[in-house]
Design an enzyme around this catalytic site. Structure first.
Site, short mmCIF file in Angstrom:
data_model
loop_
_atom_site.label_atom_id
_atom_site.label_comp_id
_atom_site.label_asym_id
_atom_site.label_seq_id
_atom_site.Cartn_x
_atom_site.Cartn_y
_atom_site.Cartn_z
N GLY A 21 46.91 34.39 88.01
CA GLY A 21 48.53 35.26 88.29
C GLY A 21 48.45 36.63 88.00
N ALA A 22 47.44 37.50 88.11
CA ALA A 22 47.40 38.72 87.75
C ALA A 22 48.01 39.72 88.64
CB ALA A 22 45.78 39.16 87.59
N ASN A 23 48.67 39.35 90.02
CA ASN A 23 49.11 40.35 90.93
C ASN A 23 50.42 40.84 90.34
OD1 ASN A 23 49.75 37.43 91.76
ND2 ASN A 23 51.13 38.53 92.89
N GLY A 25 54.13 40.57 86.97
CA GLY A 25 54.40 40.09 86.02
C GLY A 25 53.56 39.95 84.57
N GLY A 27 50.93 38.65 84.03
CA GLY A 27 49.49 38.39 84.38
C GLY A 27 48.95 40.10 84.91
N SER A 151 55.43 27.99 77.05
CA SER A 151 56.60 28.25 77.11
C SER A 151 57.69 27.85 76.01
CB SER A 151 57.29 28.05 78.44
OG SER A 151 58.53 28.19 78.54
N TYR A 176 59.59 21.94 85.12
CA TYR A 176 58.91 23.05 84.43
C TYR A 176 58.51 22.77 82.97
CZ TYR A 176 58.11 27.62 83.12
OH TYR A 176 57.33 28.87 82.68
#
Length: 307
Positions: A21-23, A25, A27, A151, A176
């Site tokens: 998820g590095a693209n 936020g 990440g 979280s 979630y």
């Protein structure tokens, strides 16, 4: 896009890091800081075009940095297997795996391509499979670490093993939270198993508190114009900057002396914001018996068995 106390990050030259998820936020901030401090970073993303845009952003901040983009859909075990096989073919060792990617939906119940509840399948099962499949290259790393992103919602969550996929009583917020509880249990059980196996790999956890990122925007967008407005207001009033929210996972990934099983988050009220400190998981998250049960189920659901 840089973290406020980034200079505290030790030199990462010679280390290879994978950030899911590095693209965007958290990440993207994490990948950027690792690259700025010398790491070779693999951006593990679902959308390669977004990944390439993120890579350009990182290179503009850290000229000459070694960034590669590799596609993986954590909602598909087949995609995770393809990703892990490609990584193994390209890298003799991996020093750092940051299980950062997360999915949150405020809509009706939906499933992954493998038929698992969307949150559980993406946030926990996908990373469970990825970690296991990458274990051989991680074992060859230099002081290798696996960082799993929890979280604060895990504290009020509960896993109902009789309805783990929430087929009978679905609520998106509950789903979630349960997926993040499962992720926390996974990270702690991974630590126990790595220790038992006398593995060189360290498993640690982190959570960002309430952080400002497009993650919240995407979730609220499903509730229309009013939902988007509510999401923006919530972000403005209740959250801290994404750069600050990324600090716990950067600390977990790079700080000297970090021990397996440690958990890092903000030190402020309710762990919602503030400087990095060690925090503690909920009682249910720390229950070894429940974690062992979850691990066995995850191995069956993903077809990935290890440790």
């Amino acid at each position: 896009m840089t973290a406020s106390n980034a200079p505290a990050i030790p030199d990462q030259t010679g280390r290879t890091a994978i950030v899911t998820g590095a693209n965007s936020g958290l990440g993207l901030v994490t990948a950027t800081e690792l690259a700025r401090h010398g790491a070779q970073v693999v951006l593990a993303v679902r959308n390669p075009a977004a990944g390439e845009q993120a890579a350009r952003s990182i290179r503009s901040t850290a000229p000459g940095s070694a960034i590669t983009v590799r596609r993986v859909d954590l909602a598909s075990v087949a995609s995770v297997r393809d990703f892990a096989a490609r990584i193994a073919g390209e890298h003799e060792r991996v020093d750092l795996l940051i299980n950062n990617a997360g999915a949150q939906s405020l809509g009706t119940r939906r499933t992954t391509v493998d038929g698992h509840e969307f949150h559980l399948g993406t946030n926990m099962l996908g990373h469970f499979a990825m970690t296991g499949l990458l274990l051989p290259v991680l074992s060859k790393g230099r002081s290798p670490r696996v960082v799993s992103l929890s979280s604060i919602t895990h504290r009020s969550a509960h896993l109902d093993f009789d309805d783990l996929q929430l087929e009978r009583r679905f609520n998106p917020v509950r789903a979630y939270g349960a997926s993040k509880l499962a992720t926390t249990m996974f990270g702690l059980e991974l630590d126990r198993r790595l220790r038992s196996a006398d593995s060189p790999i360290t498993s640690v956890l982190a959570h960002p508190g309430l952080s400002r990122s497009n993650f919240i925007d995407h979730a609220w967008k499903e509730r229309g114009i009013i939902g988007q407005a509510m999401g923006r207001l919530f972000s403005l009033v209740a959250t801290q900057p994404t750069e600050q929210g990324a600090l716990p996972q950067l600390h977990a990934a790079t700080a000297p002396g970090v021990r397996g099983g440690q958990f890092f988050g903000p030190r402020g009220a309710g762990e919602r914001r503030g400087e990095v400190t060690e925090v503690h998981p909920s009682r249910e998250a720390a229950d070894p018996a429940a974690a062992q049960r979850l691990w066995s189920i995850a191995a069956v659901l993903t077809g990935v068995s290890y440790l």
